[in-house]
Design a protein around this motif. Sequence first.
Motif, PDB file in Angstrom:
ATOM      1  N   GLU A 248       0.833  -1.212   0.000  1.00 40.94           N
ATOM      2  CA  GLU A 248       0.000   0.000   0.000  1.00 40.94           C
ATOM      3  C   GLU A 248       0.863   1.256   0.000  1.00 40.94           C
ATOM      4  O   GLU A 248       0.536   2.240  -0.692  1.00 40.94           O
ATOM      5  CB  GLU A 248      -0.920  -0.010   1.218  1.00 40.94           C
ATOM      6  N   ILE A 249       1.938   1.239   0.760  1.00 36.44           N
ATOM      7  CA  ILE A 249       2.835   2.397   0.784  1.00 36.44           C
ATOM      8  C   ILE A 249       3.410   2.656  -0.608  1.00 36.44           C
ATOM      9  O   ILE A 249       3.516   3.808  -1.058  1.00 36.44           O
ATOM     10  CB  ILE A 249       3.953   2.184   1.816  1.00 36.44           C
ATOM     11  N   ASN A 250       3.766   1.583  -1.310  1.00 32.64           N
ATOM     12  CA  ASN A 250       4.303   1.745  -2.668  1.00 32.64           C
ATOM     13  C   ASN A 250       3.266   2.393  -3.592  1.00 32.64           C
ATOM     14  O   ASN A 250       3.605   3.264  -4.404  1.00 32.64           O
ATOM     15  CB  ASN A 250       4.721   0.389  -3.230  1.00 32.64           C
ATOM     16  N   LEU A 251       2.007   1.964  -3.476  1.00 29.57           N
ATOM     17  CA  LEU A 251       0.943   2.534  -4.300  1.00 29.57           C
ATOM     18  C   LEU A 251       0.680   3.986  -3.920  1.00 29.57           C
ATOM     19  O   LEU A 251       0.455   4.841  -4.796  1.00 29.57           O
ATOM     20  CB  LEU A 251      -0.325   1.697  -4.170  1.00 29.57           C
ATOM     21  N   MET A 252       0.692   4.279  -2.625  1.00 35.71           N
ATOM     22  CA  MET A 252       0.482   5.651  -2.179  1.00 35.71           C
ATOM     23  C   MET A 252       1.621   6.556  -2.643  1.00 35.71           C
ATOM     24  O   MET A 252       1.396   7.706  -3.064  1.00 35.71           O
ATOM     25  CB  MET A 252       0.382   5.682  -0.654  1.00 35.71           C
ATOM     26  N   ARG A 253       2.832   6.048  -2.579  1.00 38.47           N
ATOM     27  CA  ARG A 253       3.974   6.844  -3.031  1.00 38.47           C
ATOM     28  C   ARG A 253       3.827   7.188  -4.518  1.00 38.47           C
ATOM     29  O   ARG A 253       4.067   8.335  -4.931  1.00 38.47           O
ATOM     30  CB  ARG A 253       5.276   6.086  -2.785  1.00 38.47           C
TER      31      ARG A 253
END
Length: 507
Positions: A248-253
């Motif tokens: 999720e962090i990768n997608l948010m970034r």
Amino acid sequence: MFASIEVFSRFSKRITNSYSITRYSTGIFHNAPCESEQQPNAHKATSQTFGQPTTSTHPHLLKDGEITPGVQRNEFKSRRNRLMEKICKSGQQAVNQLVVIPSASKVYMSDRIPYVFRQNTDFLYLTGCQEPDSILLLILNGEKYSSVLFMRPKDSHAELWDGPRTGVLAASTLFDIDQVLPVTEFDQFMASLLSQHKKSLIWYDQGEIIQQDLHEKIIQRRKSSSIQGFNCPKPLIHQVRAIKSQAEINLMRKSCEIASEAISKTMDISKPGMSEHELFATVDYECRMRGAEFLAYPPVVAGGRNANTIHYISNNQIIQGREMVLMDAGCEYHGYTSDITRTWPIDGSFTDYQRVLYEIVLEIQKILINKLAEMPSLDMVYHDMCSLLGSKLQGEGLIPKNLSGNELLQAAYSYCPHHVSHYLGMDVHDTSRISRSIRVQPGMIVTVEPGIYVNPVNQFAPREFKNMGIRIEDDILIQESGPVNLSKKCPKEIEEIEALARHNQTR
């Protein structure tokens, strides 16, 4: 990890991934597909169609093992496990507990003309399923649970008009759900469950009706059975959702990078005489061209005095020279949102008075972002903003120096009447059931967005500052090692903004 529950007295078993999967097999559902009828590799068949992108139909979007771009199949199962662990530990006395999570339904703007479909994010988070009119049912008995997904069956006529459906047969393998049944059988399935477990507790959000037909059926079922009552599952779901996984962090970034670049490009092409709508169109286009599905919300593109309307979305005025533009925009990238605000001078140079207010907002924002390293609550951050804003505005003569304490905080509030932070994730105002009074934790993503709005009726403001509106907003990942600004690629230093905004002045 929970094991699956033995739901009924008549069932068939098979061993999958070292735990038992049970199938419902009463006469009511004798036509339901059995596990032996599933085709584990059906989603790889070129002739198979689905209601959403898969690794076989959209290899440019999904890698092997992913249900949605960037999120593996086993992560969705882990999310369901964590939710059921919380429900199991919630202190409820009922042995049998049923969790009902509906998908969204299509919404129409006029006869047969739908709005762009957006899935209920709680349902999407737990399943990865992007189809409308579906239902996730989680069945907890003691410390064992199973999952049942109810979906629309294949329908060649409907699919001719509205596109493919995944259907019941392929869904079990695609979504890694214990059992999949036609959505038309949900009511009978519930009736059979409740007849065998008469004192069941149902977790269902009756305060937010997502599917009207489903809601009426559940309410009627409660009246005709011995259900102990309803509990809303949303607070527990949001506790799970609040802490982002690495995927999720990768997608948010990526979502933040796309929006940052799009807003930067919009600054670059802006000049006096353009309409707010042109800038709206630019940021929308630039986000989509970088891979976003659409904007995360109707953007604020507010020239001049329009920035004093916090949620100004008319975006239909001409921006004049010496005015500032306040743009609050973000995009949705594979289900994850960004939310960024920048303010810049349309002609490439801040006036002296504009610069004074901008520097105050920027300095306060930097202080607040650094304070996130202390893991405060968002309400604590808001209180800090009001204190800092009151002090800074007193120093510039926008608040009388004789005010202090609560009077000073109230004066500061008149210049910034909104909270300074909210949670961010699949929704822009994410995990709404998580209080802003709790301390932030590693894995959360929040906004930091101080502002100054000098309304013309403000009793304290000198005339030179009136009608100005400035906000700076960034998206911050909370980590043990300190806060990380996911939207740092979007310029906000005065020199950077002025240089960017001057590019189009002579074209």
